[in-house]
Each structure stands twice: as C-alpha cells, then as structure tokens.
Design a protein around this motif. Structure first.
Motif, PDB file in Angstrom:
ATOM      1  N   GLN A   1       0.804  -1.217   0.000  1.00  0.00           N
ATOM      2  CA  GLN A   1       0.000   0.000   0.000  1.00  0.00           C
ATOM      3  C   GLN A   1       0.843   1.277   0.000  1.00  0.00           C
ATOM      4  OE1 GLN A   1      -3.105  -0.097   2.913  1.00  0.00           O
ATOM      5  NE2 GLN A   1      -3.772   1.999   2.527  1.00  0.00           N
TER       6      GLN A   1
ATOM      7  N   LYS B   1      -7.911  -3.270  -3.968  1.00  0.00           N
ATOM      8  CA  LYS B   1      -8.998  -4.031  -3.362  1.00  0.00           C
ATOM      9  C   LYS B   1      -9.534  -5.113  -4.297  1.00  0.00           C
ATOM     10  CE  LYS B   1     -10.341  -0.024  -0.570  1.00  0.00           C
ATOM     11  NZ  LYS B   1     -11.400   0.966  -0.263  1.00  0.00           N
ATOM     12  N   THR B   2      -9.458  -4.856  -5.610  1.00  0.00           N
ATOM     13  CA  THR B   2      -9.980  -5.839  -6.557  1.00  0.00           C
ATOM     14  C   THR B   2      -9.162  -7.122  -6.572  1.00  0.00           C
ATOM     15  OG1 THR B   2      -8.664  -4.916  -8.371  1.00  0.00           O
ATOM     16  CG2 THR B   2     -10.852  -3.979  -8.027  1.00  0.00           C
TER      17      THR B   2
ATOM     18  N   ARG C   1      -3.232   3.337  -7.220  1.00  0.00           N
ATOM     19  CA  ARG C   1      -3.786   3.863  -5.977  1.00  0.00           C
ATOM     20  C   ARG C   1      -4.328   2.704  -5.135  1.00  0.00           C
ATOM     21  NH1 ARG C   1      -9.598   6.645  -7.240  1.00  0.00           N
ATOM     22  NH2 ARG C   1     -10.423   5.103  -8.707  1.00  0.00           N
ATOM     23  N   THR C   2      -4.550   2.998  -3.860  1.00  0.00           N
ATOM     24  CA  THR C   2      -4.949   1.950  -2.918  1.00  0.00           C
ATOM     25  C   THR C   2      -6.281   1.314  -3.297  1.00  0.00           C
ATOM     26  OG1 THR C   2      -3.758   3.062  -1.131  1.00  0.00           O
ATOM     27  CG2 THR C   2      -5.446   1.477  -0.496  1.00  0.00           C
ATOM     28  N   LYS C   3      -7.216   2.103  -3.793  1.00  0.00           N
ATOM     29  CA  LYS C   3      -8.529   1.574  -4.145  1.00  0.00           C
ATOM     30  C   LYS C   3      -8.433   0.473  -5.190  1.00  0.00           C
ATOM     31  CE  LYS C   3     -13.167   3.082  -5.437  1.00  0.00           C
ATOM     32  NZ  LYS C   3     -14.018   4.242  -5.820  1.00  0.00           N
ATOM     33  N   SER C   4      -7.463   0.573  -6.082  1.00  0.00           N
ATOM     34  CA  SER C   4      -7.307  -0.444  -7.117  1.00  0.00           C
ATOM     35  C   SER C   4      -6.879  -1.785  -6.545  1.00  0.00           C
ATOM     36  CB  SER C   4      -6.277   0.024  -8.151  1.00  0.00           C
ATOM     37  OG  SER C   4      -6.677   1.237  -8.758  1.00  0.00           O
TER      38      SER C   4
ATOM     39  N   ASN D   1     -11.983  -3.298   4.730  1.00  0.00           N
ATOM     40  CA  ASN D   1     -11.925  -3.381   3.273  1.00  0.00           C
ATOM     41  C   ASN D   1     -11.405  -4.773   2.920  1.00  0.00           C
ATOM     42  OD1 ASN D   1      -9.129  -3.362   3.617  1.00  0.00           O
ATOM     43  ND2 ASN D   1      -8.942  -1.175   3.168  1.00  0.00           N
TER      44      ASN D   1
END
Length: 492
Positions: free
Chosen positions: A223, A301-302, A296-299, A384
C-alpha cells in the motif's frame, strides 16, 4: 345525464378502500417481524416430529422428542450467531452481498457438517465431567437436557444483544453447571476448565496479533510503495499462497476428521505443497487482473476480493465440520442413553441428529444471521478486502498454531479478536502517522487533525459488550444450566 348524488358515493367508496388498504399495510407491517420466529418454530416442531417417527413409542421417546426440539433451537441459534464470524468480514469489505454470503455460508456449513462432521462426539464436552460421577442414566439425560437448553438460551440472548459468543464455550458452561448440580463440584475436571478459561485470552490475542501483523505487512510492502501495482504483483501471489497453505492445513487438522485422520506434521506438508501450487497459478492471474489498474490503494482491493470469498467459504466449511458436532453433542448423548440405557464418554451421532444440526444452522443464518454479520463486518471497525483478508488468514493460522501448541481455542474468539486486532492496529498506525507528520499546519487543519484524533477506529461500546459476553459465557450458562437441571428433576 349523470346523477350528481353518485359522486359523493364514489368518493366515500374510495375513502373506504383507502382505509382498507392502510389496514392491510399495517397488518403486513406488524406480521413481518413474526415471520422469522414462525418459520423457526415450524422447524423446531418438524425436528420433534422426526424424532417421534424415528423412536416411535419406545421408552424415552418423549424425552428424545423434546431434546430434538431443543437441539433444533440450538442449531438455529448457532446459525444466527456463530456463522457471522466467518462471513462478516467479507460482507463488511463489500466482497460479498448479504444474500451471497448467506447462501454460500448455508451451503458450506451444511456440507461441512454432513460430509466431514465428526461421526463421534464427546458427550461430556472434552472431559469436563467424569462420567463415573453420574451413576444414573435418568440423571445423565436431565443433565444433558439442561446443558442443551441453557446453551441455546444463552446464544439466543447474545444474538439479541448483538454479541458474537463461542457456541462451544456455551455448551461447556452448560455441561459444567448441570454436572455440578447432578454430582457436585468434584465431578468437574478443573484442569480442563482452567485450559478453557485460558483460551478466553489466548484466542482473541493470538488472532488479533496475527491479523495486525499481516495488515502491517500489506501496508509496508504494497500500500505505501510508490508503484503499488508492481508491488501487488509481487506480494499478492505470496499472500494468497500463504492463505491456501494455511487453509489446507486448517481443514486437514480441524475439518476433515471424519474423512481422514491427518497428523499436524503431514497436514503442514500438504499445506506447503498446496501453497506452492497456488502461487504458480496466482502469479499470472494477478498480472491479468492488475492490467490497466490505477496506481492507488482503491485499485488494490480488486485483487483481494476473490481470495477473501474463497477463504470465507473454507472457514464456513470447517466450522460446519468441527463445531456442529459440539453443538449437537448433548442431543446425541440423550438419544444414545435413551436408546441403549447407558451413557459413555463418546457416542455416535445419528444421521438425523446431524441433519437437524446442519439444517438448523441454515435456517438460523437465513432468518436471524444478518444482524451479527453486520456487527462483525462493519460495526466494530471499518473493513476493506485487504483488512478482511487478514482476518480470515489469521483465523486459519491461529487454529494451526493452537493445535501445534495443544491449546484449546475458540474460532469465534479468534475471528472477532482478529477484527479487533485490525482495528486497533489502524488506530495505532494512524496515531503514529499523525505524530510523524509536519506540525506546522494552519489552525483549521490542526483543529481537523485533533477532531480526527478523537475519533476511534474501534467502537468501544461494541468492544466492551463483546468482551463482557465472552467473560460471563461459561459462568452464566453454568448457573442457568444448574437451575434448569434442578427444575427438571424437581417437577418431572
């Protein structure tokens, strides 16, 4: 020409129909909360009817019918309370919808119970009560009945309060209380009870530390890296391989006892082999999955969603295989004693008893499970997919370590302790980052930072409620079981 007097009549009719519609809506609104209890009572009655058909008019048939009803009641409460620990993190992380989690958990729990559940069960919950101390089979039946009723009532109360508790500890407390009421304090193996009491601390602390450790690893290696996608391509296959190896070992040690007996050392070798094969498969999968993702961090999660769903499924399967037998243990003991007139430390679990346990868990999960799933998944701390993945991985590894060390641990305490560990680590890490940040900020920004500092990432009210419920589970069920035993023996 229309009659003017007809208009008021039509208006009156419309008004009456509107009132009827409102009454019907009100009735539906009032009846909706009664639907789930009604279905639960129907299943309990069906379990009693099944026992009546199996036993017919044999001696002790009425007792077995009553015990089957209470066994179904216990199984429903397990589904409402215990299963949330496995599926809650995946739902809280939005990797699964509530409906998807309930369907997967119901299938996995039932499969675990029916395919891999223990064919024998300890009737005195892992040696808590010495069978030799109970000389009369009738007294033994009432003791097991009291243990079954008290543990089911306690888990029901805990679900209503919103506290995930250990089903096994509830049964342990019920058996201990009934045993003391039936044969005195000397009947209890206090060494075993001391080890169980120690697990109240060992289970959640181990689970929390391991989950926090994996989250720290993900933060440091993925991260907070400049190129998050490249770091994820390197580390996610390793983490998924560790997960696969851990769950292979976990299932071999705890979930497949009925199918095959595997020593811990052999299970670890299977785990290593599975982990290596999983790494080989996951490396190209992660590369394909990460193509085109933003840095980015949101990516990230997938990349953890699918492994999280798989891990939650394995946890549910192992829970069904391991814990359902413990829950129906008192019922199996009553059936054996009523059928053969004697009692033993271990008895076979009839197929129809295991079916009651498996179906009862599914009904409890469908009817009452969402409340505790939301509690574990989102109301203790925000999860998350990465944090939830750490929780699931911690649950498997902690059970393996406990088996290696010979420590009695609770899967409920481990899973919820892991959620607490992730939350408290986030608090500690956020505080550390604030202290290391530049203190030369505008007054408005300083005020915002102070406000953020006061906000806790773990809700203390839920933390205190759950810990209190853990501490008093065994004493509360023991006292309740003793009172029920004395009532049964006094009036029946």
């Amino acid at each position: 020409m229309s009659n003017p007097s007809s208009k008021p009549r039509w208006q009156s009719l419309d008004s009456d129909l509107a009132r009827i519609s409102r009454v019907e809506y009100a009735n539906a609104h009032v009846a909706r909360p009664m639907l789930a209890p009604g279905i639960a009572f129907a299943f309990i009655a069906l379990a009693g009817l099944t026992a009546a058909v199996v036993f017919g008019r044999a001696d002790g048939g009425l007792i077995v019918v009553a015990a089957a009803g209470f066994g179904a009641y216990m199984a429903i409460n397990i589904g409402a309370n215990d299963v949330a620990n496995n599926m809650g993190p995946a739902v809280g992380a939005n990797a699964l919808t509530m409906t998807g989690a309930i369907v997967i958990a119901a299938i996995a729990e039932s499969a675990g119970a029916l395919l891999a559940g223990g064919d024998v069960v300890s009737t005195i919950s892992k040696g808590i009560i010495d069978p030799a101390s109970v000389h009369d089979s009738t007294v033994f039946i009432w003791a097991m009945m009291a243990a079954l009723i008290s543990s089911a009532m306690w888990v029901n109360l805990a679900t209503w309060v919103g506290a995930p508790v250990s089903t096994t500890h509830s049964v342990v407390g019920g058996v201990m209380g009934a045993g003391i009421a039936a044969a005195g304090l000397s009947a209890v193996s206090w060494t075993t009870m001391s080890a169980i009491a120690a697990s109240w601390i060992i289970s959640p602390v181990l689970g929390g530390i391991i989950a926090a450790g994996f989250l720290a690893l993900i933060n440091a290696k993925i991260q907070y890296q400049d190129d998050k996608i490249a770091a994820a391509r390197r580390w996610v296959p390793i983490l998924v391989a560790v997960m696969a190896g851990a769950f292979t070992t976990y299932l071999a040690v705890k979930g497949l006892n009925k199918l095959v007996k595997v020593e811990l050392e052999v299970a670890l070798l299977f785990g290593l082999a599975t982990g290596f094969l999983t790494w080989l498969v996951t490396v190209p999968w992660v590369h394909r999955r990460s193509e085109g993702l933003e840095n980015r961090t949101k990516s990230l999660k997938t990349l953890f969603g699918l492994p999280l769903i798989i891990s939650a499924t394995f946890l549910s399967f192992a829970h069904g295989a391991n814990d359902v037998a413990n829950a129906v243990g008192p019922l199996a003991a009553i059936v054996h004693t009523a059928q053969f007139g004697d009692f033993a430390a271990q008895v076979a679990i009839p197929t129809w008893v295991m079916v009651i346990g498996a179906l009862g868990i599914s009904f409890g999960l469908f009817l009452f499970g969402p409340k505790l799933i939301r509690m574990v998944g989102s109301q203790i701390t925000k999860l998350n997919p990465m944090r939830a993945f750490c929780v699931a991985l911690s649950a498997a590894i902690t059970v393996i370590l406990a088996s290696w060390l010979g420590l009695p641990v609770s899967s409920t305490h481990i899973a919820v302790g892991a959620v607490f560990g992730v939350g408290f680590y986030r608090e500690w890490h956020a505080e550390r980052r604030r202290k290391n940040a530049n203190h030369q900020r505008l007054p408005e920004r300083r005020q915002a930072q102070e406000e953020k500092k006061r906000r806790k990432l773990v809700r203390r009210s839920h933390f205190m409620t759950i810990v209190a419920a853990w501490i008093i589970t065994v004493p509360a069920t023991a006292v309740l079981s003793a009172a029920i035993f004395w009532t049964l023996t006094a009036f029946l």
